[in-house]
Design an enzyme around this catalytic site. Structure first.
Site, PDB file in Angstrom:
ATOM      1  N   ASP A   1     -44.202-114.434  28.969  1.00 40.44           N
ATOM      2  CA  ASP A   1     -44.842-115.679  29.440  1.00 40.44           C
ATOM      3  C   ASP A   1     -44.549-115.965  30.917  1.00 40.44           C
ATOM      4  O   ASP A   1     -45.054-116.948  31.462  1.00 40.44           O
ATOM      5  CB  ASP A   1     -44.408-116.873  28.570  1.00 40.44           C
ATOM      6  CG  ASP A   1     -45.094-116.861  27.210  1.00 40.44           C
ATOM      7  OD1 ASP A   1     -45.935-115.989  26.969  1.00 40.44           O
ATOM      8  OD2 ASP A   1     -44.779-117.749  26.385  1.00 40.44           O
TER       9      ASP A   1
ATOM     10  N   CYS B   1     -54.249-118.657  23.201  1.00 38.06           N
ATOM     11  CA  CYS B   1     -54.567-117.774  24.333  1.00 38.06           C
ATOM     12  C   CYS B   1     -54.945-116.392  23.823  1.00 38.06           C
ATOM     13  O   CYS B   1     -54.343-115.868  22.894  1.00 38.06           O
ATOM     14  CB  CYS B   1     -53.373-117.660  25.271  1.00 38.06           C
ATOM     15  SG  CYS B   1     -53.088-119.154  26.222  1.00 38.06           S
TER      16      CYS B   1
ATOM     17  N   ARG C   1     -53.942-110.498  18.170  1.00 35.17           N
ATOM     18  CA  ARG C   1     -52.667-111.139  17.843  1.00 35.17           C
ATOM     19  C   ARG C   1     -52.594-111.332  16.334  1.00 35.17           C
ATOM     20  O   ARG C   1     -52.856-112.416  15.820  1.00 35.17           O
ATOM     21  CB  ARG C   1     -52.530-112.466  18.600  1.00 35.17           C
ATOM     22  CG  ARG C   1     -52.497-112.267  20.104  1.00 35.17           C
ATOM     23  CD  ARG C   1     -52.382-113.571  20.856  1.00 35.17           C
ATOM     24  NE  ARG C   1     -51.046-114.134  20.823  1.00 35.17           N
ATOM     25  CZ  ARG C   1     -50.728-115.311  21.377  1.00 35.17           C
ATOM     26  NH1 ARG C   1     -51.646-116.030  21.974  1.00 35.17           N
ATOM     27  NH2 ARG C   1     -49.485-115.756  21.332  1.00 35.17           N
TER      28      ARG C   1
ATOM     29  N   ILE D   1     -51.193-111.661  12.380  1.00 32.94           N
ATOM     30  CA  ILE D   1     -50.085-112.403  11.764  1.00 32.94           C
ATOM     31  C   ILE D   1     -49.610-111.653  10.511  1.00 32.94           C
ATOM     32  O   ILE D   1     -49.119-112.247   9.568  1.00 32.94           O
ATOM     33  CB  ILE D   1     -50.447-113.880  11.452  1.00 32.94           C
ATOM     34  CG1 ILE D   1     -51.661-113.974  10.524  1.00 32.94           C
ATOM     35  CG2 ILE D   1     -50.679-114.673  12.716  1.00 32.94           C
ATOM     36  CD1 ILE D   1     -51.800-115.359   9.887  1.00 32.94           C
ATOM     37  N   ASP D   2     -49.769-110.331  10.543  1.00 38.12           N
ATOM     38  CA  ASP D   2     -49.419-109.540   9.357  1.00 38.12           C
ATOM     39  C   ASP D   2     -47.941-109.668   8.980  1.00 38.12           C
ATOM     40  O   ASP D   2     -47.591-109.653   7.798  1.00 38.12           O
ATOM     41  CB  ASP D   2     -49.788-108.066   9.564  1.00 38.12           C
ATOM     42  CG  ASP D   2     -49.177-107.479  10.824  1.00 38.12           C
ATOM     43  OD1 ASP D   2     -49.262-108.122  11.885  1.00 38.12           O
ATOM     44  OD2 ASP D   2     -48.578-106.384  10.753  1.00 38.12           O
TER      45      ASP D   2
ATOM     46  N   ARG E   1     -52.466-127.232  28.204  1.00 39.92           N
ATOM     47  CA  ARG E   1     -51.927-126.946  26.865  1.00 39.92           C
ATOM     48  C   ARG E   1     -50.408-126.860  26.895  1.00 39.92           C
ATOM     49  O   ARG E   1     -49.755-127.114  25.884  1.00 39.92           O
ATOM     50  CB  ARG E   1     -52.467-125.587  26.379  1.00 39.92           C
ATOM     51  CG  ARG E   1     -53.900-125.602  25.903  1.00 39.92           C
ATOM     52  CD  ARG E   1     -54.202-124.308  25.185  1.00 39.92           C
ATOM     53  NE  ARG E   1     -52.991-123.882  24.503  1.00 39.92           N
ATOM     54  CZ  ARG E   1     -52.622-122.627  24.325  1.00 39.92           C
ATOM     55  NH1 ARG E   1     -53.375-121.655  24.737  1.00 39.92           N
ATOM     56  NH2 ARG E   1     -51.502-122.334  23.698  1.00 39.92           N
TER      57      ARG E   1
ATOM     58  N   LYS F   1     -42.119-126.249  25.066  1.00 38.98           N
ATOM     59  CA  LYS F   1     -43.370-126.179  24.302  1.00 38.98           C
ATOM     60  C   LYS F   1     -43.208-125.351  23.031  1.00 38.98           C
ATOM     61  O   LYS F   1     -43.558-125.802  21.943  1.00 38.98           O
ATOM     62  CB  LYS F   1     -44.468-125.553  25.171  1.00 38.98           C
ATOM     63  CG  LYS F   1     -45.660-125.053  24.401  1.00 38.98           C
ATOM     64  CD  LYS F   1     -46.618-124.282  25.298  1.00 38.98           C
ATOM     65  CE  LYS F   1     -47.719-123.620  24.525  1.00 38.98           C
ATOM     66  NZ  LYS F   1     -47.310-122.376  23.849  1.00 38.98           N
ATOM     67  N   ASN F   2     -42.678-124.139  23.164  1.00 36.75           N
ATOM     68  CA  ASN F   2     -42.667-123.259  21.996  1.00 36.75           C
ATOM     69  C   ASN F   2     -41.648-123.680  20.937  1.00 36.75           C
ATOM     70  O   ASN F   2     -41.719-123.235  19.797  1.00 36.75           O
ATOM     71  CB  ASN F   2     -42.477-121.800  22.408  1.00 36.75           C
ATOM     72  CG  ASN F   2     -43.753-121.234  23.022  1.00 36.75           C
ATOM     73  OD1 ASN F   2     -44.812-121.858  22.937  1.00 36.75           O
ATOM     74  ND2 ASN F   2     -43.651-120.085  23.657  1.00 36.75           N
TER      75      ASN F   2
END
Ligand code: UD1
Length: 430
Positions: A303, A113, A118, A120-121, A395, A18-19
């Site tokens: 995960d 999720c 979370r 994204i800097d 998902r 998936k990732n």
């Protein structure tokens, strides 16, 4: 709905990662030609990304359910479709791929999720270092490369981040000059994305180490690529086999990617035999306690943490889990408590008093991996467990229920009962 108490037996085939897929699909936008991608997992996150690409003007054709061709030759710049983007975490990769391709991107902040803040800097830090002006306003991300094309730069990541490493790698592929990512993440899907890009003509070196060098090229050409097997899907079936005390051959895997999971399972007394592209898991009659800390690869994956937390409820003695990546990844503990688990949580640490018999209950899939953990718990529990909100699980796990059924699990997808009495009756069956 799961009737617990059945040990899993048989063989299961693992799907594409998936990732990796959720990065490679947006990366197809960088390619001036047709990308044929094999081993795409059939999950709702990949469906969503393919829909986003199609809305941007890409031609997407399914050759078979797990092989697609994406042709982005004629895609022209437009804003990314906001309603779809905000539903999925990996939509952040559109920032890197659109900036790389068009020198501009307008997207929403990613969804996905929820396990704490979370940010994204670091993605933004990377793009900015490459000459983009990036602004986040009212939940939208506006990015524009000075002069219409990114420039290579040296980027040091303050924290090891999978998403930032892949996003910067994508953006740098078509930039002018060389980009160096330091303190890069080393997950198998990072190497997979680099291999995909290189097979389309990019020049990415060092993926899998903490320094990645990308020499920008003017154009990527079409080609064919096969996505690696999913480390976390494989790990989930390994833990399910161990937790239920079964024996399962997990096929189509890269055993090296699973070492961090196999090592911990062995400590619990589970027997793992590795073959070239499969692993055999034989559950122990009594599971031993272990301590686990989640870390970036090659450490134990965050995960897999909820699935491990569930298994350790069954292990004799007290186990400690330390979550090293996220602030808030123990929400599933409340659900396990409903099934009789004894777990104390203090910040990023969970202390599990194992050796308890779990009992069926109505529980929620709080997120993707927490959902998988609930299913494992249900398979180990006495009586019936009903797991709500399985759209989270869909998902990221291809045909989870079907694959578990083929291993002997007593599991089916049902509509949620309309009346509370009906639910009570279901849960009372033992
Ligand atoms: C990805 C995976 C997710 C996995 C995670 C860690 C995808 C789509 N998702 O998520 O399944 O759990 O890697 O293996 O591939 N951080 C910052 N600033 C940033 C980026 C990250 O502070 O700009 C922090 C995060 O909040 C977190 C840590 O860094 O605490 C690691 O996050 P990261 O590796 O980026 O995870 P994701 O890419 O979101």
């Amino acid at each position: 709905m799961i009737h617990g108490g059945v040990a899993l037996h048989g063989e299961v085939e693992i799907s594409g990662a998936k990732n990796a897929a959720v990065a490679i699909i947006p990366a197809a936008l960088l390619v001036d030609g047709v990308c044929r991608i094999e081993n795409i997992p059939q999950i709702s996150d990949t469906d969503m990304l393919l829909t986003i690409l199609a809305e941007l003007g890409a031609k997407v054709s399914f050759i078979n359910p797990s092989t697609i061709e994406i042709d982005c030759t004629n895609v022209r710049y437009q804003d990314a479709p906001y309603d779809l983007m905000r539903k999925i975490r990996a939509s952040y990769y559109l920032i890197g791929s659109m900036l790389g391709r068009f020198g501009a991107a307008k997207t929403t902040m990613p969804g996905g999720c929820n396990f704490g803040v979370r940010p994204i800097d670091m993605h933004i830090k990377g793009m900015t270092a490459m000459g983009a002006e990036v602004n986040v306003k009212n939940g939208f991300v506006y990015a524009e490369a000075a002069g219409g094309r990114l420039r290579g730069a040296r980027v040091y990541l303050d924290k090891v981040s999978v998403g930032a490493t892949m996003n910067i790698m994508m953006a740098a592929t078509l930039a002018q000059g060389r980009t160096i990512i330091e303190n890069a993440a080393r997950e198998p899907h990072i190497v997979d994305l680099a291999n995909f890009l290189n097979s389309m003509g990019a020049d990415v070196r060092g993926a899998g180490t903490d320094t990645i060098k990308i020499n920008g090229v003017d154009r990527l050409h079409g080609g064919s690529y096969t996505i690696i097997p999913d480390q976390i899907e494989a790990g989930t079936y390994m833990l399910a086999a161990a937790a239920t005390g079964g024996e399962v051959l997990v096929k189509n895997v890269i055993p090296k990617h699973l070492e961090c999971i196999s090592a911990k399972l062995r400590e619990t007394g589970t027997i793992i035999q590795e073959y070239e592209d499969s692993v055999l898991v034989k559950g122990a009659s009594t599971l031993r306690r272990v301590n686990v800390k989640t870390l970036p690869y090659p450490g134990f994956p965050t995960d897999m943490q909820p699935q491990m937390g569930t298994l350790l409820c069954l292990a004799e003695g007290t186990s400690v889990i330390t979550e090293g990546i996220y602030d808030n990844r123990f929400k599933y503990v409340n659900e396990l408590r409903k099934m009789g688990a004894e777990i104390q949580v203090d910040g990023r640490i969970a202390i599990i008093e194992g050796g308890k018999r779990l009992t069926g209950a109505l529980v929620q899939a709080c997120d993707l991996r927490a959902g998988a953990a609930m299913i494992i718990a249900g398979m180990c529990a006495a009586g019936v467990t009903v797991v709500e909100d399985i759209h989270y699980i869909e998902r990221g796990y291809e045909n989870f229920v079907g694959k578990l059924k083929s291993l002997g699990a007593d599991i089916s997808i049902v509509n949620f009962p309309d009346e509370p009495e009906e639910l009570e009756k279901i849960l009372a069956i033992s």
